[in-house]
Design a protein around this motif. Structure first.
Motif, PDB file in Angstrom:
ATOM      1  N   THR A 180      47.979  46.553  57.438  1.00 26.40           N
ATOM      2  CA  THR A 180      48.536  47.009  56.162  1.00 26.40           C
ATOM      3  C   THR A 180      49.741  47.892  56.432  1.00 26.40           C
ATOM      4  O   THR A 180      49.850  48.515  57.486  1.00 26.40           O
ATOM      5  N   SER A 204      53.002  50.262  54.105  1.00 24.67           N
ATOM      6  CA  SER A 204      53.451  50.752  52.803  1.00 24.67           C
ATOM      7  C   SER A 204      54.537  49.827  52.256  1.00 24.67           C
ATOM      8  O   SER A 204      55.127  49.026  52.979  1.00 24.67           O
ATOM      9  N   ARG A 205      54.800  49.949  50.992  1.00 23.75           N
ATOM     10  CA  ARG A 205      55.836  49.129  50.360  1.00 23.75           C
ATOM     11  C   ARG A 205      57.204  49.410  50.972  1.00 23.75           C
ATOM     12  O   ARG A 205      57.980  48.499  51.221  1.00 23.75           O
ATOM     13  N   GLU A 206      57.488  50.692  51.232  1.00 23.11           N
ATOM     14  CA  GLU A 206      58.771  51.060  51.818  1.00 23.11           C
ATOM     15  C   GLU A 206      58.944  50.432  53.199  1.00 23.11           C
ATOM     16  O   GLU A 206      60.014  49.928  53.542  1.00 23.11           O
ATOM     17  N   GLU A 207      57.879  50.463  54.005  1.00 29.13           N
ATOM     18  CA  GLU A 207      57.934  49.868  55.341  1.00 29.13           C
ATOM     19  C   GLU A 207      58.145  48.353  55.251  1.00 29.13           C
ATOM     20  O   GLU A 207      58.922  47.771  56.007  1.00 29.13           O
ATOM     21  N   ALA A 208      57.475  47.701  54.299  1.00 30.56           N
ATOM     22  CA  ALA A 208      57.633  46.254  54.136  1.00 30.56           C
ATOM     23  C   ALA A 208      59.052  45.899  53.711  1.00 30.56           C
ATOM     24  O   ALA A 208      59.635  44.936  54.220  1.00 30.56           O
ATOM     25  N   GLU A 209      59.621  46.670  52.789  1.00 29.78           N
ATOM     26  CA  GLU A 209      60.992  46.409  52.359  1.00 29.78           C
ATOM     27  C   GLU A 209      61.987  46.629  53.491  1.00 29.78           C
ATOM     28  O   GLU A 209      62.917  45.850  53.671  1.00 29.78           O
ATOM     29  N   ARG A 210      61.778  47.677  54.281  1.00 27.51           N
ATOM     30  CA  ARG A 210      62.674  47.951  55.409  1.00 27.51           C
ATOM     31  C   ARG A 210      62.607  46.825  56.435  1.00 27.51           C
ATOM     32  O   ARG A 210      63.631  46.347  56.919  1.00 27.51           O
ATOM     33  N   ARG A 211      61.401  46.371  56.751  1.00 29.72           N
ATOM     34  CA  ARG A 211      61.252  45.262  57.706  1.00 29.72           C
ATOM     35  C   ARG A 211      61.906  43.985  57.187  1.00 29.72           C
ATOM     36  O   ARG A 211      62.528  43.250  57.938  1.00 29.72           O
TER      37      ARG A 211
END
Length: 93
Positions: free
Chosen positions: A35, A37-44
């Motif tokens: 899992t 966070s949303r911020e980490e997913a967007e950055r990736r």
């Protein structure tokens, strides 16, 4: 005829065993999904998209001058087919 029954029995047993093995493998893979966070997913996603475009020599997806369909297909667009014939007068193609 008993040999035919044995072949059918072995086929059924192997089919059921394969289904159980596939189910167990899928269950083990999805038991503890990672899992973030949303911020980490967007950055990736941004980083991977940037790397993908750099590897293929592509620039940004945004056009600098508005870039709607009218730029390419508007009334002033070049109206020739792939053989260089005008699409306005000739209708034989």
């Amino acid at each position: 005829m008993p040999a035919g029954g044995l072949v059918v029995f072995l086929f059924v047993i192997l089919s059921i065993g394969a289904a159980i093995a596939l189910y167990a493998a899928i269950r083990d893979e999805t038991r503890d999904p990672p899992t973030m966070s949303r911020e980490e997913a967007e950055r990736r996603a941004r980083d991977e998209g940037r790397r993908y475009n750099e590897q293929r020599g592509r620039g940004t997806d945004r056009r600098p001058s508005g870039g709607g369909r009218d730029d390419e297909f508007g009334r002033e667009a070049d109206r020739t087919d792939d053989r260089g014939r005008s699409r306005d007068g000739d209708r034989d193609w």
